[in-house]
Design an enzyme around this catalytic site. Structure first.
Site, short mmCIF file in Angstrom:
data_model
loop_
_atom_site.label_atom_id
_atom_site.label_comp_id
_atom_site.label_asym_id
_atom_site.label_seq_id
_atom_site.Cartn_x
_atom_site.Cartn_y
_atom_site.Cartn_z
N GLY A 46 0.09 -1.22 -0.43
CA GLY A 46 0.14 0.09 -0.06
C GLY A 46 0.76 1.31 -0.27
CD GLN A 51 3.53 5.79 2.90
OE1 GLN A 51 2.60 5.25 2.61
NE2 GLN A 51 4.39 5.03 2.97
CB CYS A 91 5.43 1.96 7.85
SG CYS A 91 5.16 3.61 6.30
CG LEU A 92 6.39 1.06 1.42
CD1 LEU A 92 6.44 1.14 0.10
CD2 LEU A 92 8.48 0.01 1.24
CG HIS A 133 -0.48 1.15 7.72
ND1 HIS A 133 0.79 0.62 8.02
CD2 HIS A 133 0.36 1.74 6.39
CE1 HIS A 133 1.79 1.53 8.21
NE2 HIS A 133 1.63 1.67 6.79
CD GLU A 134 -1.63 2.06 2.59
OE1 GLU A 134 -0.49 3.35 3.60
OE2 GLU A 134 -0.47 1.48 3.11
CG HIS A 137 0.72 6.49 6.01
ND1 HIS A 137 2.01 6.51 6.84
CD2 HIS A 137 1.17 5.19 5.69
CE1 HIS A 137 3.16 6.32 6.46
NE2 HIS A 137 2.26 4.83 6.07
O1 GNR Z 1 4.14 -2.65 2.69
C1 GNR Z 1 3.48 -2.56 3.61
N1 GNR Z 1 3.55 -3.81 4.16
C2 GNR Z 1 2.48 -3.29 5.66
C3 GNR Z 1 2.56 -5.45 6.16
C4 GNR Z 1 1.84 -5.24 6.82
C5 GNR Z 1 1.05 -3.76 7.85
C6 GNR Z 1 1.25 -2.97 7.01
C7 GNR Z 1 2.10 -2.72 5.96
S1 GNR Z 1 1.39 -1.31 4.52
C8 GNR Z 1 3.15 -1.49 3.76
C9 GNR Z 1 3.12 0.21 3.19
C10 GNR Z 1 3.47 1.09 3.63
O2 GNR Z 1 4.16 1.53 3.97
N2 GNR Z 1 2.08 1.66 3.26
O3 GNR Z 1 1.69 3.09 3.43
NI NI Z 2 3.52 3.53 5.68
#
Ligand code: GNR
Ligand code: NI
Length: 167
Positions: A46, A51, A91-92, A133-134, A137
């Site tokens: 995601g 980001q 998270c990236l 999670h998104e 953000h």
């Molecule tokens: O690639 C991603 N893997 C992930 C694994 C577990 C819970 C959430 C994520 S999201 C992350 C990519 C990212 O940072 N999205 O904002």
């Molecule tokens: Ni993230």
């Protein structure tokens, strides 16, 4: 299409609350395509516009094994959330750190698609985790904010040491 730069913790721009998209036009579609390219390249499941330093409510997700089910969510809204589950997140924007986060296990979500049409879906499992999670953000929140203060401080020390070394 082009690959975008991903902001990294502790960049304060990750704390920006994104604005709703008013019109889903070619600019937004190009942004979504660039975000998908960036997400697949990373690779991640995601990516939120926040980001890539664009503070508009756009999210891309692909939780499929084959990496061939791109989803674009514009102005996503979690209308209903039920249950809880704990899982390991990364998270990236927080490279090199993973930890367990508690999330709702089931969601009802509404969003606009790349043509500006409203659609709704139910999410569970990894998709539900990723949507939460998104959306975090877009609200300037990171998964680290869900950890205990002790863990968050430890993570902060580890991550800022790391970025001092790579700066
Ligand atoms: O690639 C991603 N893997 C992930 C694994 C577990 C819970 C959430 C994520 S999201 C992350 C990519 C990212 O940072 N999205 O904002
Ligand atoms: Ni993230």
């Amino acid at each position: 299409m082009s690959k975008l730069n991903i902001l990294q913790y502790p960049d304060s721009r990750l704390r920006t609350v994104a604005q709703p998209v008013k019109v889903v036009d070619d600019r937004i579609r190009a942004l979504a395509d660039d975000m998908l390219e960036t997400m697949y390249d990373a690779p991640g499941i995601g990516l939120a516009a926040t980001q890539v330093d664009v503070h508009e409510r756009v999210v891309v997700i692909d939780v499929s094994d084959e990496r061939n089910e791109p989803r674009v969510l514009i102005n996503p809204e979690i209308l209903k959330a039920e249950g809880t589950e704990r899982s390991q997140e990364g998270c990236l924007s927080v490279p090199g750190y993973q930890d367990t986060v508690e999330r709702a296990e089931w969601l009802h979500v509404r969003a606009l698609d790349r043509h500006g049409a409203s659609f709704e879906f139910e999410a569970h499992g990894l998709l539900a985790i990723c949507v939460q999670h998104e959306v975090d953000h877009l609200n300037g929140k990171l998964f680290l904010d869900h950890l205990s203060e002790l863990k968050r401080k430890r993570a902060h020390r580890k991550l800022t040491k790391q970025s001092r070394l790579t700066a």
